[in-house]
Design an enzyme around this catalytic site. Structure first.
Site, PDB file in Angstrom:
ATOM      1  CB  THR A 159      -0.971  -0.005   1.202  1.00  0.00           C
ATOM      2  OG1 THR A 159      -0.240  -0.250   2.413  1.00  0.00           O
ATOM      3  CG2 THR A 159      -2.037  -1.077   1.022  1.00  0.00           C
ATOM      4  CB  THR A 196       0.824  -4.293  13.429  1.00  0.00           C
ATOM      5  OG1 THR A 196       2.127  -4.638  13.918  1.00  0.00           O
ATOM      6  CG2 THR A 196      -0.120  -4.211  14.579  1.00  0.00           C
ATOM      7  CB  THR A 409      -7.508  12.221  -1.034  1.00  0.00           C
ATOM      8  OG1 THR A 409      -6.575  12.769  -0.075  1.00  0.00           O
ATOM      9  CG2 THR A 409      -8.903  12.337  -0.476  1.00  0.00           C
TER      10      THR A 409
END
Length: 409
Positions: A159, A196, A409
């Site tokens: 990501t 995590t 965004t």
């Protein structure tokens, strides 16, 4: 391919999750993210013993609850499919249904039983999964599977990571060459409270399922559970392991004479992936290693190390190259672990900055120069026992705020 010798195993100079025998992988862009790869698939030729550890967050994504229940019932897998760009967390009944559809579609495309497929998702929380590109991407990934697909797999699970995180090692067990491969993602929402992040480890060793789960749990406590970036435990975190047995060794378990050798290789893979995640923290400029020694127990050492590595004040001091050792001692003090502050010594690299819980006269410029480097090692000696533990993290920078202020965004 050159090899680096490391203890009883060798570390491949370039290794992926497809380095062990019998694994193929793929990674591609399906349209969940705007541009980068977002579907990853790893498949074993044969059913593999499997193990998993999962986030301790009470808010859990559908993939976490589904995989955990599935592995408790049948501890074997033959495929893992991952999407990035959408966490499918906090998405209600529709999210649960979409997770099952994701698993079942993958199983159908591969001709596998549904319980032979695990799923993982990572990305934005609270957004329904775009099923049309997801399912189309899975179908395409099944057609693109190859041994060479390990690198694409590692890229497709990312990501906000700045780069892929991969490793493979080899050792000999029962006269057979055994290989372990691994890939992970993680950059933000990293805190030592399970893993995590996402990590996937493959091996062609034959391993008893119960022993594999025990090993993974122990190793997680010593590696993935000792990293932090920002103190946030995510909703989707997991580590999954597959051992398909194609190396042909006698099944490994705690009674096997080479169990500890295999466990050491397994830990090396996990520690390398954990450190890569810590180093790649969002906006980070350096890896921080905190070593706590002289503790009365490993639990105490670990608790203090994780408290120090998780301190925002320590992390910002390292970023600013400020040898503020008081922040280190303070973080140890609120860890909840028992120790005598009046016996604590502290080092920044080889520079001792505190002794007996009090500051020393030290070369400030030399300390600043050291803190400007990478990595930074902080050593804390409690002088109360023979146990030690190490935790890993990174500095906290302006860029961390910039990245997370506009994550959606």
């Amino acid at each position: 391919m050159s090899l680096i010798i490391q203890q009883t195993f060798t570390v491949l100079e370039k290794g992926t999750v497809t380095a062990p025998q019998g694994y193929k992988a793929a990674g591609l862009h399906a349209g969940i993210k705007k541009k980068r790869k977002d579907i990853a698939l790893i498949v074993s030729e044969v059913p593999a013993a499997a193990a998993g550890v999962f986030t301790t967050n009470l808010v859990r994504a559908a993939c976490v609850t589904q995989n955990e229940a599935q592995l408790k019932e049948v501890p074997y897998l033959q495929a893992i499919v991952i999407n990035s760009g959408n966490a499918n967390a906090c998405t209600g009944a529709q999210g649960e249904a979409d997770a099952l559809t994701m698993r079942n579609h993958t199983a159908q495309e591969l001709g596998l039983p549904e319980h032979g497929v695990a799923i993982a998702s990572t990305g934005v929380i609270g957004v329904q999964m775009p099923m049309v590109p997801l399912l189309a991407g899975i179908s395409q990934a099944t057609e693109e599977l190859s041994v060479a697909g390990g690198e694409d797999f590692a890229q497709a699970i990312l990501t906000t990571d700045t780069g892929s995180k991969e490793i493979a090692v080899q050792l000999t067990v029962d006269g057979r060459l055994v290989t372990l491969g691994g890939a992970a993602k993680g950059s933000g929402m990293i805190h030592p409270n399970m893993a995590t992040m996402l990590a996937f480890v493959t091996t062609d060793a034959a391993v008893e399922p119960a022993a594999l789960q025990t090993l993974l749990r122990r190793t997680t406590d010593q590696t993935y559970n000792r990293i932090t970036v920002d103190g946030d435990t995510s909703t989707n975190d997991m580590v999954l392991v597959m051992a398909n047995g194609l190396a042909g060794n006698a099944p490994l378990g705690e009674q096997h004479p080479q169990w500890e050798e295999f466990a050491a290789a397994f830990r090396y893979v996990s520690e390398k992936l954990a450190k890569d995640i810590a180093r790649d923290g969002e906006g980070a400029t350096k890896l921080i290693e905190v070593i706590v020694q002289g503790a009365a127990s490993e639990r105490i050492a670990s608790q203090i190390a994780k408290s120090i590595i998780g301190s925002s004040l320590v992390k910002t001091a390292v970023y600013g190259a400020d040898a503020n050792w008081g922040r280190i001692l303070a973080a140890a003090g609120y860890s909840g672990a028992p120790f005598d502050p009046a016996r604590v010594d502290i080092w920044l690299g080889s520079i001792q900055v505190a002794e007996g819980g009090m500051g020393l006269l030290f070369d400030e410029e030399a300390a600043k120069e050291y803190l400007l480097g990478d990595p930074v090692t902080i050593t804390v000696d409690l002088h109360q026992g023979d146990h030690a533990a190490t935790a890993y993290g990174c500095d906290l920078t302006y860029d961390y705020v910039r990245i997370n202020a506009s994550y959606r965004t």
